[in-house]
Design an enzyme around this catalytic site. Structure first.
Site, short mmCIF file in Angstrom:
data_model
loop_
_atom_site.label_atom_id
_atom_site.label_comp_id
_atom_site.label_asym_id
_atom_site.label_seq_id
_atom_site.Cartn_x
_atom_site.Cartn_y
_atom_site.Cartn_z
N GLY A 36 0.86 -1.17 0.00
CA GLY A 36 0.00 0.00 0.00
C GLY A 36 0.89 1.22 0.00
O GLY A 36 2.12 1.10 -0.09
N ALA A 39 2.73 0.98 3.64
CA ALA A 39 3.45 -0.19 4.12
C ALA A 39 3.56 -1.26 3.04
O ALA A 39 2.73 -1.33 2.13
CB ALA A 39 2.75 -0.78 5.34
N ASP A 186 -11.51 1.25 9.19
CA ASP A 186 -11.22 0.85 7.81
C ASP A 186 -11.66 -0.59 7.57
O ASP A 186 -10.96 -1.38 6.94
CB ASP A 186 -9.71 1.03 7.54
CG ASP A 186 -9.38 1.05 6.06
OD1 ASP A 186 -10.32 1.10 5.22
OD2 ASP A 186 -8.18 1.02 5.72
#
Ligand code: ADE
Length: 323
Positions: A36, A39, A186
């Site tokens: 991502g 990370a 999330d």
């Protein structure tokens, strides 16, 4: 200043039970599990004779179980271009994972490396990867009826009951988080991981927060617009009830086998769309009982949405139903 904060944090984490000696950690740099903006996750192996610490939630004991084996693991790393804020967020995530404790439907940290230059989070490995890709891979292999035969390799086929079971497990993991006053912020299919035996685990705590008061207000940053509740979009108000809203969107992803929610709506128009009463429709393969749960997750008023443990109970009834 931030730089000092990172060192102070790293120092305070030193020598604690979670710390993994990097000589016992093999990171398979050629085996990227996910990347991502904030990370990269690699396959790894925790090796040698290492103590495996399991935090027993009810007693708060640390149980040491020795092993001589190799543990499959996933290793989360900051990307090379990470800035100070990314470092702080990463240490926040380490700290969060330490306090999380163990639950079968929440990803467990095996350990961490809190070196300020290259910190690492090591979590249990989930062989089947993330739920969203899993659903999309299986889109054409869903059996609708009890006596349907799988035309291909047996484990490529999914039954509606498998999807209901995944929904139950996510509700179970989320009721654990909510009971500890953690909000995820999330929750989405991309952040659920699946083990070899199709156990679902809530994962990715990059946006997770502990709530002192019942509400958490956070502005800006990267936000998952199409999974957000009206009050989160409008006022940046997050609570377990905004996680419940996201769970409804996750159920949509689950029973549509990975469709993108609101494909024709732009992110900037989402709030107006929801305020005008716009909601996701019932996916073709979605049982009515599940769609009813979904629509309750999207009640305008947070108080009118169900609790995770309530939904878990309702889904239990569906699982026990012999179809
Ligand atoms: N991708 C991200 N985290 C993972 C994990 N723990 N196991 C497998 N794949 C992953």
């Amino acid at each position: 200043n931030n730089y000092m904060d990172i060192h102070a944090l790293a120092h305070s984490n030193k020598r604690d039970v979670w710390e993994i000696d990097t000589k016992n950690l093999l990171i398979q740099e050629d085996h990227l599990l996910g990347n991502g903006a904030f990370a990269n996750v690699f396959k790894g192996i925790v090796k040698g004779k290492i103590p495996l610490f399991i935090v027993n939630n009810s007693l708060n004991l640390i149980v040491e179980s020795e092993n001589n084996g190799h543990f499959d693991a996933a290793v989360k790393k900051l990307p090379a271009h990470a800035d100070e804020q990314n470092h702080l967020d990463f240490f926040h995530e380490i700290d969060f994972m330490k306090r999380l404790g163990h639950h079968p439907h929440v990803i467990s940290m095996l350990g961490c490396v809190s070196n300020p230059i290259e910190p690492l989070i090591v979590v249990e490995y989930c062989q089947r990867g993330d739920l969203l890709k899993f659903l999309r891979r299986h889109k054409d292999y869903v059996l609708m009826n009890k006596n349907d035969e799988c035309p291909i390799e047996a484990d490529m086929c999914l039954r509606i009951k498998d999807l209901v079971s995944i929904a139950w497990q996510v509700a179970d993991g989320m009721s654990y988080l909510a009971s500890k006053n953690f909000i995820h912020r999330d929750l989405a299919a991309r952040n659920i991981l699946l083990t070899k035996s199709l156990t679902a685990k809530v994962s990715d705590f990059g946006l997770c927060r502990y709530m002192d008061s019942a509400l958490y207000t956070a502005k800006g940053g990267r936000l998952p617009i199409k999974w957000m509740s009206v009050e989160a979009l409008k006022l940046y108000e997050f609570s377990s009830k905004s996680d419940v809203w996201s769970f409804g969107v996750l159920l949509f992803e689950l029973f549509s086998l990975g469709d993108v929610p609101y494909p024709t709506i732009q992110q900037v128009d989402m709030l107006d769309h929801l305020l005008a009463g716009g909601r996701l429709g019932q996916p073709l393969k979605c049982p009515n009982e599940i769609y009813q749960i979904m629509t309750r997750c999207w009640a305008d008023k947070p108080d009118e949405r169900p609790e995770f443990n309530e939904m878990r109970g309702e889904i239990t009834v569906m699982l026990n139903f012999d179809d």
